[in-house]
Structure formats: structure tokens, C-alpha cells
Scaffold this motif. Sequence first.
Motif, mmCIF file in Angstrom:
data_model
loop_
_atom_site.group_PDB
_atom_site.id
_atom_site.type_symbol
_atom_site.label_atom_id
_atom_site.label_comp_id
_atom_site.label_asym_id
_atom_site.label_seq_id
_atom_site.Cartn_x
_atom_site.Cartn_y
_atom_site.Cartn_z
ATOM 1 N N THR A 1 -5.371 8.858 -3.474
ATOM 2 C CA THR A 1 -6.715 9.210 -2.684
ATOM 3 C C THR A 1 -7.499 10.407 -3.338
ATOM 4 O O THR A 1 -8.390 10.706 -3.442
ATOM 5 C CB THR A 1 -6.185 9.370 -1.071
ATOM 6 O OG1 THR A 1 -5.769 8.401 -0.812
ATOM 7 C CG2 THR A 1 -7.433 9.808 -0.504
ATOM 8 N N ARG A 2 -6.531 11.438 -3.706
ATOM 9 C CA ARG A 2 -6.983 12.830 -4.230
ATOM 10 C C ARG A 2 -7.626 12.715 -5.742
ATOM 11 O O ARG A 2 -8.795 13.407 -5.830
ATOM 12 C CB ARG A 2 -5.557 13.629 -4.416
ATOM 13 C CG ARG A 2 -6.116 15.211 -4.970
ATOM 14 C CD ARG A 2 -5.057 15.954 -5.107
ATOM 15 N NE ARG A 2 -5.349 17.203 -5.489
ATOM 16 C CZ ARG A 2 -4.316 18.333 -5.520
ATOM 17 N NH1 ARG A 2 -3.026 18.112 -5.365
ATOM 18 N NH2 ARG A 2 -4.842 19.533 -6.033
ATOM 19 N N GLN B 1 -6.385 7.099 -10.537
ATOM 20 C CA GLN B 1 -7.415 6.768 -9.298
ATOM 21 C C GLN B 1 -6.966 5.990 -8.140
ATOM 22 O O GLN B 1 -7.489 6.014 -7.164
ATOM 23 C CB GLN B 1 -8.484 5.974 -9.900
ATOM 24 C CG GLN B 1 -9.315 7.026 -10.913
ATOM 25 C CD GLN B 1 -10.886 6.268 -10.861
ATOM 26 O OE1 GLN B 1 -10.977 5.030 -10.599
ATOM 27 N NE2 GLN B 1 -11.888 7.045 -11.492
ATOM 28 N N SER B 2 -5.688 5.533 -8.451
ATOM 29 C CA SER B 2 -4.944 4.759 -7.128
ATOM 30 C C SER B 2 -4.619 5.906 -6.116
ATOM 31 O O SER B 2 -4.343 5.487 -4.915
ATOM 32 C CB SER B 2 -3.735 3.801 -7.564
ATOM 33 O OG SER B 2 -2.624 4.736 -7.946
ATOM 34 N N LYS C 1 -9.159 9.637 -6.707
ATOM 35 C CA LYS C 1 -10.000 8.306 -6.740
ATOM 36 C C LYS C 1 -11.443 8.405 -7.116
ATOM 37 O O LYS C 1 -11.899 7.363 -7.663
ATOM 38 C CB LYS C 1 -10.053 7.821 -5.371
ATOM 39 C CG LYS C 1 -10.992 8.625 -4.072
ATOM 40 C CD LYS C 1 -10.948 8.084 -2.841
ATOM 41 C CE LYS C 1 -11.875 8.793 -1.816
ATOM 42 N NZ LYS C 1 -13.155 8.904 -2.214
ATOM 43 N N SER D 1 0.700 -1.338 0.145
ATOM 44 C CA SER D 1 -0.241 -0.093 -0.037
ATOM 45 C C SER D 1 0.762 1.196 0.019
ATOM 46 O O SER D 1 0.252 2.254 -0.042
ATOM 47 C CB SER D 1 -0.779 -0.042 1.311
ATOM 48 O OG SER D 1 -1.750 -1.081 1.134
#
Length: 277
Positions: free
Chosen positions: A247-248, A244-245, A250, A107
Amino acid sequence: LILKMSAHYENLEYFLLRKWPYAKDICLIALLINGCLKTRKTDPLKTWHPLKDFVHTLLNTSASGTIGPILVGELANPIANDAVISYFILIWFLSYRLDKQFVRIFSTIGIFQIVIFLATLSRGNNVCMFTDKALKRIQKFGFPTSKYHPIPFTGPIIAGMVRGSGGLYFPPDKGIGGFKTGIPFNAQVALIAAATYHILVNDPSFIGENARDMVEFSFGSRSVNPNMVKCVMVLFISGMNVLQSFTRYKDFNPFYPVWEAAYYATGIPRASKKKIE
């Protein structure tokens, strides 16, 4: 087409179309890591029985490789390819036994994006590949096509879309829940990529001819090369998923204005902007 203008186009094609050594194995491993990572985040306390965890993760991870081949009359990947099960058993075991370390490592910003890119590299290639396979399969068996179009049109596009978004329908207990507030983004990307590829590469009708003429005119290319189109589609699918991975971004959806216009024109109620996992 922009890629072809680059002096590095051949190297990009070599990489994007997975022509390098062990490319398919590495992309498969990345796909399995991402699938196991999703399960660990879904059930972080490991409340599921290990067998359910194993089967759920396998079905979810190999969904596109199961449904896609079946649509074109082939064996599902987990049955036809021993590497899928062999790699999966090892990666799933590591993710289950070392769950916290596994999640923390994969992650991490940078590592996660590399995993996503490699995993979707396969997806992008398979969208184009199965669009072609479905077309050839339909033609081989002589199924009648519409009298209004010279080649099968919707069937290959649907096959390509499903091959790129099979996880939306598997495991079977998901049903069509993924579509409760609209078309999931992965399905949108796969659908647009499959349709664009099919029209530019396979369609001999006025639709395909005009589309190719527009591309050639816009970029000054003499002809539309199938590998070139495939490279652009692979970059498109991988790029959207990597973006999209973060957070901003997504919920980023470049097609949102198009869907808004369609809702307005048809009077259909708007779907939620929230991304459907």
C-alpha cells in the motif's frame, strides 16, 4: 550484468527463466489466483451473474495470453493450452464459493507478494519471448523494414509490450479507458523492458552497438548475454509489481521524473500521478 558477477548467477537464471520443474504451471496458477482475486475485490458482494463473473475473470486474466499470441500469428493461450482452462475453472470456482476466505488468504501480506512475484515472473519472460517471436515472424514473411534500420524495430517492441500488459485492453468493454490519464504503469514497464531487451539483444545497428558498448564498459563484461538481459528484465518487471503491491508504494513510479521532463519539453499537459488499475 550485476547478476552475472554473482556466484549464484546460474541459480538465479535457473529460477528467473522458469527452468525448474513445473515452473510454468505454478506461475500460471499464481496468475489465475491474482486474476480471481481482482474480481472478488471488484465485486465483493457478487452482484454479477456467475456467468458474467466467470467470463469477465477469464478474459481479464488471460488477456495478455490472448492478444499477444494473435499479434504473432499464434493461437490464443486459452485455446492452445488446456491447462489454462482446467486450472481456471478450479480456481475460479474456489474463489466464487469461498470468496471471503479466498480474499483473506491471498491478500495476506507475504502470500500476496509471492503470488504477484510468480504471476509477473511469467509476464517478464513473455515480454522478452514475444519481442523475439515478433522479430522472427516479421523476418520470416519478408515484410519490408524501414530503409533507415536493418531490422524491424517498433513492431517487436509493441508485441512485447502488449504481451506484458494485455489486461489493460481486455475485456473488450474496457476499450482504451486505461489510458485516459496517461500510460498505465504496467504498460510503461512492459514497454521499457521490451525496448531495452530488443536493443541490447537483437539490434545490430549503431543504436544496439552503442548500447551494448555502454553496458560492457560500465560493468566490465566482455559481451552482453541474451539470458542475462532477460534475467534483468524479468527482475525489473517482477520487482516493480511486487513493490507496488504494498500500500505504501502503490503509486511508486521510478520513471516519473523522465515523464515530467518530457511534459515540460513538449508542452503536453501532465498526466495524473495516480496509478491506473
